[in-house]
Design an enzyme around this catalytic site. Structure first.
Site, PDB file in Angstrom:
ATOM      1  N   GLY A 106     -13.552   0.405  -5.312  1.00  0.00           N
ATOM      2  CA  GLY A 106     -13.556   1.273  -4.127  1.00  0.00           C
ATOM      3  C   GLY A 106     -14.254   0.597  -2.956  1.00  0.00           C
ATOM      4  O   GLY A 106     -14.027  -0.585  -2.671  1.00  0.00           O
ATOM      5  N   ARG A 130       0.845  -1.190   0.000  1.00  0.00           N
ATOM      6  CA  ARG A 130       0.000   0.000   0.000  1.00  0.00           C
ATOM      7  C   ARG A 130       0.883   1.245   0.000  1.00  0.00           C
ATOM      8  O   ARG A 130       1.976   1.250   0.609  1.00  0.00           O
ATOM      9  CB  ARG A 130      -0.842  -0.036   1.274  1.00  0.00           C
ATOM     10  CG  ARG A 130      -1.868   1.062   1.429  1.00  0.00           C
ATOM     11  CD  ARG A 130      -2.994   0.910   0.494  1.00  0.00           C
ATOM     12  NE  ARG A 130      -4.144   1.723   0.830  1.00  0.00           N
ATOM     13  CZ  ARG A 130      -5.082   2.050  -0.056  1.00  0.00           C
ATOM     14  NH1 ARG A 130      -4.997   1.648  -1.307  1.00  0.00           N
ATOM     15  NH2 ARG A 130      -6.126   2.758   0.316  1.00  0.00           N
ATOM     16  N   THR A 175      -9.469   0.560  -9.323  1.00  0.00           N
ATOM     17  CA  THR A 175      -8.555  -0.492  -8.912  1.00  0.00           C
ATOM     18  C   THR A 175      -8.637  -1.652  -9.907  1.00  0.00           C
ATOM     19  O   THR A 175      -9.485  -1.669 -10.766  1.00  0.00           O
ATOM     20  CB  THR A 175      -9.001  -0.878  -7.483  1.00  0.00           C
ATOM     21  OG1 THR A 175      -8.923   0.294  -6.694  1.00  0.00           O
ATOM     22  CG2 THR A 175      -8.207  -1.977  -6.881  1.00  0.00           C
ATOM     23  N   ASN A 208      -6.134   4.153  -7.195  1.00  0.00           N
ATOM     24  CA  ASN A 208      -7.315   4.734  -6.549  1.00  0.00           C
ATOM     25  C   ASN A 208      -8.324   5.156  -7.595  1.00  0.00           C
ATOM     26  O   ASN A 208      -9.050   4.336  -8.114  1.00  0.00           O
ATOM     27  CB  ASN A 208      -6.978   5.869  -5.584  1.00  0.00           C
ATOM     28  CG  ASN A 208      -8.156   6.126  -4.648  1.00  0.00           C
ATOM     29  OD1 ASN A 208      -8.983   5.223  -4.457  1.00  0.00           O
ATOM     30  ND2 ASN A 208      -8.276   7.296  -4.087  1.00  0.00           N
TER      31      ASN A 208
HETATM   32  N1  GLY Z   1      -8.165   2.817  -3.603  1.00  0.00           N
HETATM   33  C1  GLY Z   1      -9.168   1.869  -3.356  1.00  0.00           C
HETATM   34  C2  GLY Z   1      -8.906   1.112  -2.095  1.00  0.00           C
HETATM   35  O1  GLY Z   1      -7.774   0.866  -1.748  1.00  0.00           O
HETATM   36  O2  GLY Z   1      -9.833   0.790  -1.419  1.00  0.00           O
END
Ligand code: GLY
Length: 564
Positions: free
Chosen positions: A470, A105, A377, A397
């Site tokens: 998302g 991440r 994503t 994102n």
């Molecule tokens: N950017 C989407 C997530 O990580 O939930």
């Protein structure tokens, strides 16, 4: 004699080394939606990326190798979400029984601060957390791929070569991509000072080939120098130079000190199966455990697929899970999260104590936000002949991330900072709210919804599943699993049948357009507010059943399944 053997061996080695995309035609391909095979399979958001993964399996790579090569290929052929400028999670169940959960991440840069997206009056400026340079977290993808490598068998050079060739020689854009690039052209032009490969004068046309020379050169630096080819030297210099053009704050030190974290996978039982999923900083594994835990004693199978009874029950557990997400979840390396309590049977029973099967619950909504419909994503699922299974979700994102392309390096940076809670109670681009637990702090990871998941039956992979979308990700994975395990659906139907989503706030059930009309009427009569929206997710599922591997790519996009 020996010398001849050596020459033959060397020639063979060179042939293998440069073979790369030899069996793949990047100018003519189609999306194969479902395959049934016996040895191995790859499903991803783009046919060429799935073909790259399959080629790696056939060349002796395992599922981890194929997952690495597929991600790199996606960074070239699916720039909307495939990436080297973003981050992700790789979840694996290896044939020796070991579960792996690799967290790459993005991290908040050292200069990030809690109120960095608030103006002097304390009002959120969401354009800054979503568009352009300041929206980017420190990318984790390349570090994640190198951290994954120890579970693979093939050298990195071989895994990255297909991506280099696809970038250098180009590939034909799919019709959906042509439309997609043209729709995003205005934003790319607004957010970039230099020309970018994703905008063409007069617009892209059907059959156009996309060549990405700068990206190919970046990939070659990574091939030759390893992770340092991204986090140090020329690529790092280009990222920092790009930052300086648009008030970005990522520094050379931020890049140099990016760290991958190997986590302990979330594991729990459900109706005789074992679910393995991603822990914090993803909310996905916890939400999945909560939602499945709250329906476990309710005989949802008898309620049947997408009746008002089953949708109501699933909506109510989604509501409760997402309320907890907003209140309690954040990067557990920075804040205290009561994970054990949140997933305990006693707590989940208590959460459902006020559940009423005859009427709609209430989120005490103060403001109803909107959920955007981008694909953001991307997910890929892989299985190999030895029984290694890998589930990867990776992200920029928003669609095309920050839409900022690193000039000279040819890749798009993420806008992942928007996954932090910019201000308590203020919805992000997915309408999700959070509080101090998910506040911005230097080095912290923003809360994610990505839910790469593997379902085991008798300790062997049964489902490999995940999706983009998302905040809709955990609910889509939840519904896909229930579709197979409880409603007895085929993998194909579990992926393609309409999905729905409730996330506490706004207090709405979002549904896909082909959702059953009679169920909508019955839910409205109970007091639910329904909102039709576009596609929910693009689920990629592999099922292992009766000795066969069934791989399914979602009908909602160019997604494709390949196998042998
Ligand atoms: N950017 C989407 C997530 O990580 O939930």
């Amino acid at each position: 004699m020996m010398k001849n053997y050596l020459i033959t061996f060397t020639l063979l080695f060179c042939l293998i080394a440069v073979q790369s995309t030899a069996q793949i035609n990047p100018y003519k391909y189609h999306s194969q939606k479902k395959i049934t095979v016996t040895k191995g399979a790859v499903v991803s958001a783009h046919p060429l990326a799935s073909q790259v993964g399959l080629q790696i399996l056939k060349a002796g790579g395992n599922a981890v190798d194929a997952a690495i090569a597929t991600q790199l290929a996606l960074a070239v052929v699916y720039p909307g979400a495939g990436n080297i400028g973003g981050g992700g999670f790789l979840l694996g169940h290896l044939s020796n029984g070991k579960n792996i959960a690799i967290d790459y991440r993005e991290m908040a840069p050292a200069k990030a601060s809690r109120d960095m997206y608030l103006d002097s009056a304390g009002n959120p400026q969401m354009n800054l957390s979503q568009d352009g340079h300041l929206a980017s977290g420190v990318p984790g993808t390349i570090a994640g791929l190198f951290a994954s490598l120890k579970y693979g068998k093939l050298p990195f050079k071989k895994l990255i070569q297909p991506a280099i060739e696809l970038a250098e020689k180009g590939f034909t854009l799919s019709d959906a991509q042509v439309a997609d690039f043209n729709e995003s052209a205005k934003e790319f032009l607004q957010l970039n000072a230099s020309p970018v490969a994703f905008v063409k004068n007069g617009g892209f046309k059907k059959g156009d080939i996309l060549i990405q020379t700068e990206l190919a050169n970046t990939l070659k630096r990574i091939r030759d120098l390893g992770a340092k080819g991204f986090y140090e030297g020329e690529t790092a210099r280009l990222i920092v130079a790009e930052m300086q053009k648009g008030n970005g704050i990522i520094t050379l030190d931020d890049l140099k000190y990016y760290v991958v974290k190997e986590r302990t996978a979330t594991r729990f039982g459900y109706h005789g199966y074992e679910i393995v999923s991603m822990p914090l900083p993803s909310s996905g594994g916890i939400l999945l455990q909560q939602m499945l835990g709250m329906i476990a004693d309710k005989n949802i199978a008898a309620m049947k697929f997408q009746t008002s009874a089953s949708v109501q029950l699933m909506t109510e557990v989604e509501r409760r899970g997402y309320a907890d997400r907003a209140a309690f979840l954040g990067d557990a390396d920075f804040v205290k999260v009561p994970v054990k309590t949140l997933v305990s049977a006693a707590y989940l029973k208590q959460r459902m104590a006020d559940y009423d099967a005859t009427k709609a619950g209430n989120s005490k909504a103060t403001a109803a936000g909107n959920i955007t419909e981008s694909e953001e994503t991307t997910h890929l699922s892989v299985i190999d002949a030895a029984g290694n299974a890998v589930s990867v979700t990776t992200t920029l994102n928003g669609h095309f991330g920050s839409r900022t392309v690193v000039s000279g390096a040819g890749f798009i940076l993420n806008n992942e900072m928007d996954d932090f809670s910019v201000k308590p109670g203020v919805p992000n681009m997915y309408g999700a709210v959070g509080n101090e637990k998910n506040a911005i702090a230097p080095g912290k990871r923003m809360l994610s919804s990505m839910t790469p998941t593997i379902v085991l039956k008798n300790n062997k992979p049964y489902l490999v599943v995940g999706t983009p979308g998302g905040t809709t990700i955990p609910t889509s994975v939840f519904q896909s699993i229930v579709n197979v395990i409880d409603f007895g659906m085929s993998a194909e139907d579990a992926v393609n049948k309409p999905k729905f989503h409730h996330q506490w706030l706004p207090d709405l059930i979002f549904i896909e357009k082909d959702f059953d009309a009679a169920t909508i009427t019955a839910l409205e009569a109970m007091g639910y507010r329904i909102s039709k929206r576009g596609n929910i997710g693009r689920t990629e599922m592999i099922q292992v059943k009766n000795g066969k591997i069934i791989a399914v790519g979602d009908k909602r996009g160019d997604d494709a399944a390949e196998g042998y």
